[in-house]
Design a protein around this motif. Structure first.
Motif, PDB file in Angstrom:
ATOM      1  N   HIS A  14      -9.947   1.508   7.932  1.00 20.01           N
ATOM      2  CA  HIS A  14      -8.764   0.917   7.307  1.00 20.01           C
ATOM      3  C   HIS A  14      -8.448  -0.418   7.980  1.00 20.01           C
ATOM      4  O   HIS A  14      -8.527  -0.534   9.213  1.00 20.01           O
ATOM      5  CB  HIS A  14      -7.578   1.873   7.449  1.00 20.01           C
ATOM      6  CG  HIS A  14      -6.416   1.508   6.586  1.00 20.01           C
ATOM      7  ND1 HIS A  14      -5.587   0.449   6.868  1.00 20.01           N
ATOM      8  CD2 HIS A  14      -5.938   2.074   5.442  1.00 20.01           C
ATOM      9  CE1 HIS A  14      -4.644   0.379   5.949  1.00 20.01           C
ATOM     10  NE2 HIS A  14      -4.838   1.347   5.064  1.00 20.01           N
TER      11      HIS A  14
ATOM     12  N   VAL B 261       5.740   5.358   0.577  1.00 18.48           N
ATOM     13  CA  VAL B 261       5.137   6.690   0.581  1.00 18.48           C
ATOM     14  C   VAL B 261       5.491   7.453  -0.689  1.00 18.48           C
ATOM     15  O   VAL B 261       6.549   7.243  -1.290  1.00 18.48           O
ATOM     16  CB  VAL B 261       5.579   7.513   1.815  1.00 18.48           C
ATOM     17  CG1 VAL B 261       5.055   6.879   3.092  1.00 18.48           C
ATOM     18  CG2 VAL B 261       7.091   7.671   1.872  1.00 18.48           C
TER      19      VAL B 261
ATOM     20  N   PRO C 128      -4.982   9.982   0.165  1.00 17.59           N
ATOM     21  CA  PRO C 128      -4.874   8.674   0.831  1.00 17.59           C
ATOM     22  C   PRO C 128      -4.479   8.846   2.289  1.00 17.59           C
ATOM     23  O   PRO C 128      -4.288   9.982   2.756  1.00 17.59           O
ATOM     24  CB  PRO C 128      -3.756   7.992   0.028  1.00 17.59           C
ATOM     25  CG  PRO C 128      -2.898   9.110  -0.429  1.00 17.59           C
ATOM     26  CD  PRO C 128      -3.827  10.258  -0.719  1.00 17.59           C
ATOM     27  N   PRO C 129      -4.349   7.757   3.041  1.00 21.28           N
ATOM     28  CA  PRO C 129      -3.770   7.882   4.374  1.00 21.28           C
ATOM     29  C   PRO C 129      -2.465   8.667   4.285  1.00 21.28           C
ATOM     30  O   PRO C 129      -1.678   8.473   3.343  1.00 21.28           O
ATOM     31  CB  PRO C 129      -3.524   6.433   4.790  1.00 21.28           C
ATOM     32  CG  PRO C 129      -4.514   5.644   3.999  1.00 21.28           C
ATOM     33  CD  PRO C 129      -4.637   6.358   2.689  1.00 21.28           C
ATOM     34  N   THR C 130      -2.236   9.540   5.235  1.00 16.99           N
ATOM     35  CA  THR C 130      -1.112  10.483   5.112  1.00 16.99           C
ATOM     36  C   THR C 130      -0.300  10.539   6.403  1.00 16.99           C
ATOM     37  O   THR C 130      -0.841  10.638   7.496  1.00 16.99           O
ATOM     38  CB  THR C 130      -1.635  11.896   4.776  1.00 16.99           C
ATOM     39  OG1 THR C 130      -2.343  11.855   3.532  1.00 16.99           O
ATOM     40  CG2 THR C 130      -0.484  12.889   4.663  1.00 16.99           C
TER      41      THR C 130
ATOM     42  N   HIS D 204      -8.978  13.707   3.838  1.00 19.62           N
ATOM     43  CA  HIS D 204      -9.018  12.246   3.809  1.00 19.62           C
ATOM     44  C   HIS D 204     -10.444  11.743   3.978  1.00 19.62           C
ATOM     45  O   HIS D 204     -10.842  10.762   3.336  1.00 19.62           O
ATOM     46  CB  HIS D 204      -8.113  11.665   4.898  1.00 19.62           C
ATOM     47  CG  HIS D 204      -7.984  10.173   4.820  1.00 19.62           C
ATOM     48  ND1 HIS D 204      -7.670   9.496   3.654  1.00 19.62           N
ATOM     49  CD2 HIS D 204      -8.133   9.207   5.767  1.00 19.62           C
ATOM     50  CE1 HIS D 204      -7.626   8.192   3.881  1.00 19.62           C
ATOM     51  NE2 HIS D 204      -7.917   7.996   5.159  1.00 19.62           N
TER      52      HIS D 204
ATOM     53  N   VAL E  17      -5.818   8.566   8.909  1.00 18.61           N
ATOM     54  CA  VAL E  17      -6.177   7.306   8.260  1.00 18.61           C
ATOM     55  C   VAL E  17      -7.614   6.967   8.643  1.00 18.61           C
ATOM     56  O   VAL E  17      -8.060   7.264   9.751  1.00 18.61           O
ATOM     57  CB  VAL E  17      -5.207   6.171   8.677  1.00 18.61           C
ATOM     58  CG1 VAL E  17      -5.207   5.948  10.182  1.00 18.61           C
ATOM     59  CG2 VAL E  17      -5.497   4.884   7.919  1.00 18.61           C
TER      60      VAL E  17
ATOM     61  N   ILE F 202       4.297   0.008   4.474  1.00 15.51           N
ATOM     62  CA  ILE F 202       3.834   0.911   3.422  1.00 15.51           C
ATOM     63  C   ILE F 202       5.025   1.495   2.668  1.00 15.51           C
ATOM     64  O   ILE F 202       6.172   1.426   3.132  1.00 15.51           O
ATOM     65  CB  ILE F 202       3.006   2.082   3.998  1.00 15.51           C
ATOM     66  CG1 ILE F 202       3.847   2.908   4.989  1.00 15.51           C
ATOM     67  CG2 ILE F 202       1.727   1.578   4.639  1.00 15.51           C
ATOM     68  CD1 ILE F 202       3.175   4.191   5.475  1.00 15.51           C
TER      69      ILE F 202
ATOM     70  N   GLU G 139       0.821  -1.204   0.000  1.00 16.18           N
ATOM     71  CA  GLU G 139       0.000   0.000   0.000  1.00 16.18           C
ATOM     72  C   GLU G 139       0.860   1.260   0.000  1.00 16.18           C
ATOM     73  O   GLU G 139       1.899   1.322   0.660  1.00 16.18           O
ATOM     74  CB  GLU G 139      -0.896  -0.008   1.232  1.00 16.18           C
ATOM     75  CG  GLU G 139      -1.843   1.179   1.269  1.00 16.18           C
ATOM     76  CD  GLU G 139      -2.602   1.245   2.577  1.00 16.18           C
ATOM     77  OE1 GLU G 139      -3.372   2.202   2.741  1.00 16.18           O
ATOM     78  OE2 GLU G 139      -2.414   0.349   3.429  1.00 16.18           O
ATOM     79  N   THR G 140       0.409   2.265  -0.728  1.00 16.95           N
ATOM     80  CA  THR G 140       1.102   3.549  -0.792  1.00 16.95           C
ATOM     81  C   THR G 140       0.315   4.610  -0.031  1.00 16.95           C
ATOM     82  O   THR G 140      -0.867   4.814  -0.290  1.00 16.95           O
ATOM     83  CB  THR G 140       1.290   4.008  -2.255  1.00 16.95           C
ATOM     84  OG1 THR G 140       2.088   3.055  -2.951  1.00 16.95           O
ATOM     85  CG2 THR G 140       1.989   5.368  -2.298  1.00 16.95           C
ATOM     86  N   TRP G 141       0.990   5.234   0.935  1.00 21.39           N
ATOM     87  CA  TRP G 141       0.431   6.361   1.659  1.00 21.39           C
ATOM     88  C   TRP G 141       1.087   7.643   1.151  1.00 21.39           C
ATOM     89  O   TRP G 141       2.129   7.626   0.491  1.00 21.39           O
ATOM     90  CB  TRP G 141       0.691   6.222   3.158  1.00 21.39           C
ATOM     91  CG  TRP G 141      -0.122   5.179   3.854  1.00 21.39           C
ATOM     92  CD1 TRP G 141      -0.675   4.053   3.310  1.00 21.39           C
ATOM     93  CD2 TRP G 141      -0.452   5.158   5.246  1.00 21.39           C
ATOM     94  NE1 TRP G 141      -1.331   3.328   4.271  1.00 21.39           N
ATOM     95  CE2 TRP G 141      -1.213   3.978   5.471  1.00 21.39           C
ATOM     96  CE3 TRP G 141      -0.181   6.011   6.312  1.00 21.39           C
ATOM     97  CZ2 TRP G 141      -1.699   3.643   6.729  1.00 21.39           C
ATOM     98  CZ3 TRP G 141      -0.669   5.672   7.572  1.00 21.39           C
ATOM     99  CH2 TRP G 141      -1.430   4.501   7.768  1.00 21.39           C
TER     100      TRP G 141
END
Length: 291
Positions: A108, A252, A45-47, A39, A104, A250, A13-15
Motif C-alpha cells: 500500500h 470508512v 479492503p484495508p480494515t 485481505h 493493510v 481515509i 480512499e475508503t477502508w
C-alpha cells in the motif's frame, strides 16, 4: 465473504471498519488472523477493527517463552483468559480498554518498508485519538530517532513507536507481516489493575514482585488516570475512529461478517488459539489433527 473492489486514492480512499465488541481472547486473535488472510486474498479492503475483551486476558508475544515468565497460578486466581498472539513483543494484560487492529497490504502506498516508519505512520491515529480526548500524547522517542535503522511486562517500558504522556507509557502495540499483509494491533487502556497484572508474572521473590509493582505506576498511566474521568468503550471508539480517519486520510464503511465468516473464525479459534500446541508450544500428541 464479499469481494471488494477499491481504488487507492490518498485523499479519498475508503477502508473497512469493523467493531466486533467484546469476545474471548481466542476469538479476538482468530478475528485478527482471519482479517489478515481475507485481505491477502483481496476479499476485503484495508480494515480498521475495534474490539474489547469478555474477561481480563493475557496475550503473549509470538516468540515469548511463557514457561520462564508467566505465573499461571495468577491467571487461574484472577480467572483470566490466556492466548498467544501472531505478533511479537511482550505479554499484555487486556482488561478495561479499547483494542484496535489494522490490516493493510505491505505494498500500500501509505505503508513504508521500514518497520519503524510503518509503526510511526499507523500510530498517528493513536496520537490524534488521544488529543481528541484532551490528552497531549507524543511518541516515546523523537521523530528523528524513529527513522534510524532498536522485561517481560510490556507496559513497563515504551518502545520507540509508542505513546507517552509526561514520560509515562499509555499504549502498547505490536506488528507482524504475513502473506504480503501488515497486521498491527494495540491496547488503549482506560484503567490498569496493577495488582492483577503483577500476579501474572514470575518473580524470584514476593519482595521483588512488590518492588516492580510499585515501580510500574511510575512508568505507565491510563486515560482515566490522566483525565480524572471514567471513560467507556464507546467514548474511546468515537475518539480513535476519528483519529485514524484523520491521520490516514481515509473514510470508512462498515464491514459486515457473514455466518460463514463467523464459522471460519470460530473454527480458527478452536483449532489454533485455544490449543496447548499454539499457546504453550507443546508438542502435539500422536494422532492429533493439525490445525
Amino acid at each position: 465473504m464479499k469481494h471488494y473492489e477499491f481504488e487507492v486514492n490518498y485523499l479519498q480512499e475508503t477502508w473497512a471498519f469493523l467493531d466486533t465488541g467484546h469476545h474471548d481472547a481466542a476469538t479476538n486473535m482468530a478475528i485478527d488472523e482471519a482479517l489478515l488472510q481475507w485481505h491477502s486474498e483481496d476479499k476485503i479492503p484495508p480494515t480498521l477493527r475495534f474490539y474489547g475483551w469478555k474477561k481480563p486476558s493475557l496475550t503473549v508475544g509470538h516468540f515469548q517463552n511463557v514457561n520462564k515468565s508467566i505465573e499461571f497460578s495468577g491467571i487461574e486466581k484472577h480467572g483470566c483468559d490466556f492466548v498467544r498472539r501472531l505478533t511479537g513483543g511482550s505479554a499484555v494484560l487486556h482488561d478495561d480498554e479499547l483494542t484496535y487492529s489494522i490490516v493493510v497490504s505491505e505494498r500500500h502506498p501509505k505503508i513504508p518498508h521500514s518497520v519503524n516508519k510503518a509503526y510511526y505512520i499507523l500510530s498517528q491515529g493513536l496520537l490524534e485519538g488521544y488529543r481528541s480526548l484532551g490528552i497531549e500524547a507524543d511518541f516515546a522517542i523523537p521523530e528523528r530517532e524513529l527513522f534510524k535503522d532498536r522485561s517481560a511486562v510490556c507496559f513497563e517500558q515504551p518502545a520507540i513507536y509508542e505513546m507517552i504522556v509526561d514520560g509515562k507509557k499509555i499504549s502498547g502495540n505490536a506488528q507482524t507481516r504475513k502473506n504480503g499483509v501488515l497486521l498491527q494491533h494495540g491496547s488503549i487502556p482506560m484503567s490498569f489493575d496493577s495488582e492483577m497484572l503483577f500476579d501474572l508474572f514470575k518473580f524470584s521473590s514476593e519482595r521483588l514482585r512488590e518492588r516492580q509493582r510499585n515501580s510500574f505506576v511510575k512508568k505507565a498511566i491510563s486515560i482515566n488516570d490522566i483525565t480524572g474521568n471514567k471513560h467507556t468503550y464507546e467514548m474511546l471508539k468515537d475518539a480513535f475512529l476519528n483519529g485514524f480517519t484523520m491521520s490516514l486520510h481515509i473514510q470508512v464503511e462498515p464491514l459486515k461478517l457473514t455466518n460463514e465468516d463467523w464459522q471460519y473464525i470460530h473454527f480458527l479459534a478452536e483449532t489454533k488459539y485455544k490449543t496447548d500446541e499454539w499457546n504453550y508450544r507443546k508438542k502435539k500428541k500422536a494422532g492429533s489433527v493439525s490445525s
